[in-house]
Design a protein around this motif. Sequence first.
Motif, mmCIF file in Angstrom:
data_model
loop_
_atom_site.group_PDB
_atom_site.id
_atom_site.type_symbol
_atom_site.label_atom_id
_atom_site.label_comp_id
_atom_site.label_asym_id
_atom_site.label_seq_id
_atom_site.Cartn_x
_atom_site.Cartn_y
_atom_site.Cartn_z
ATOM 1 N N TRP A 213 0.839 -1.200 0.000
ATOM 2 C CA TRP A 213 0.000 0.000 0.000
ATOM 3 C C TRP A 213 0.877 1.254 0.000
ATOM 4 O O TRP A 213 0.616 2.219 -0.733
ATOM 5 N N LEU A 225 -5.340 4.892 -5.096
ATOM 6 C CA LEU A 225 -5.732 4.073 -3.947
ATOM 7 C C LEU A 225 -7.202 4.282 -3.591
ATOM 8 O O LEU A 225 -7.869 3.352 -3.137
ATOM 9 N N ALA A 376 -5.050 5.126 4.388
ATOM 10 C CA ALA A 376 -5.814 3.884 4.401
ATOM 11 C C ALA A 376 -6.941 3.947 5.445
ATOM 12 O O ALA A 376 -8.055 3.466 5.194
#
Length: 381
Positions: A213, A225, A376
């Motif tokens: 990531w 993303l 994230a």
Amino acid sequence: MRLRRIFPARCVLLLSFTLLLGSSPIGNSEASAAEAKTSWQLNWERTIEGAKKEGKLVAAIPASAELRQQIEAVFKSKFPGIELELFPGRGPANANRILSEHRAGVRYFDLLISGTSTPFGILKGGIIEPFEPFMILPEVSDPKNWYGGHIWIDNAKRFIYSFQAYQTENMWYNTTVMNPEEVRSYDDLLHPKWKGKIGYLDPRTPGSGTSTWAFLWKIKHEEYLRKLAGQDLLLGRDQRQLADSLANGKLAVVVGLTYYTLLPHVKAGLPVKPLPEPKEGNYTTCGSGAFSIIQNPPHPNAAKLFVNWLLSKEGQELYGKAMGQATRRLDVETKWLTATGVKAAKDYMTVEEHFKLENYGEDTVTEIWSRATEFAEKVLK
């Protein structure tokens, strides 16, 4: 009288010759080599005796049944009488336990072998010993035996030793669901046909999912993303469950899993294979090769014994085969790993190229990984 004068002269001549010989570079070099050899041998002998008296070693290791079985079988045969207590598990879980126990005054673990970011929590907590004093055997301590010399993950270059360096295909696919030619770029994962069919090792917790990531955050940026998160990713923190979902066809591809997790499925002949490297390239990692000594280990001599065995040629061959990861030891064959999607840095790139692509050093983890993880948290539910 004549004899008396001659005899002292000869003595002086003989004494001068002896002193000259003793002070010559060759004489000093040979004496130093012999002394150094004796020194490490005596240290090693004392370590073995001390380890026998301690009678035990406690180590946290990666979550691999294969690795645990191999280490137990070989280590116990070489060093009988030393109980080996291994704790296979995800690095963050092992590190959190070590840290909480240490804060409570419990000294149970000697060693931690983990992935890239895991040791930084306990390093920040100040409970890691300097590593180099534990390296005794010349084949381990001599930097000439290692690609890149001795490489440390921490900026102080003292506490977290990296014994691996490689690139890995950490995207695996189900051969009955996906054609590998359909995913030649990270952008191809955004195709509508893969919506709900992508598994991902949760990047909000340390692990291979996080490193991938962070790499994508660096090269593809946040908008990519955000779109990937919109593919209804099946997020998981249980590596085995994700691997099972891939093997049974529930998922087409999984991001963040590597060879050692999927090894049981590969051995069983299930339809799982690593995807070829995307056109954007890949990063270098130390994988599960971050090695730390817990502060004031309860079994310090056994810890030294284990460190030197694991970093020996035999130990690194065993570890690499069990984990499907590539050592930095120059005398260990690693080209066979290409069949599992792994390219050893020592076989395919210069040391300088490796460091340009590294994705595991302290600065990378504390700066890039942390910012990518924060993102994230925002986009993954």
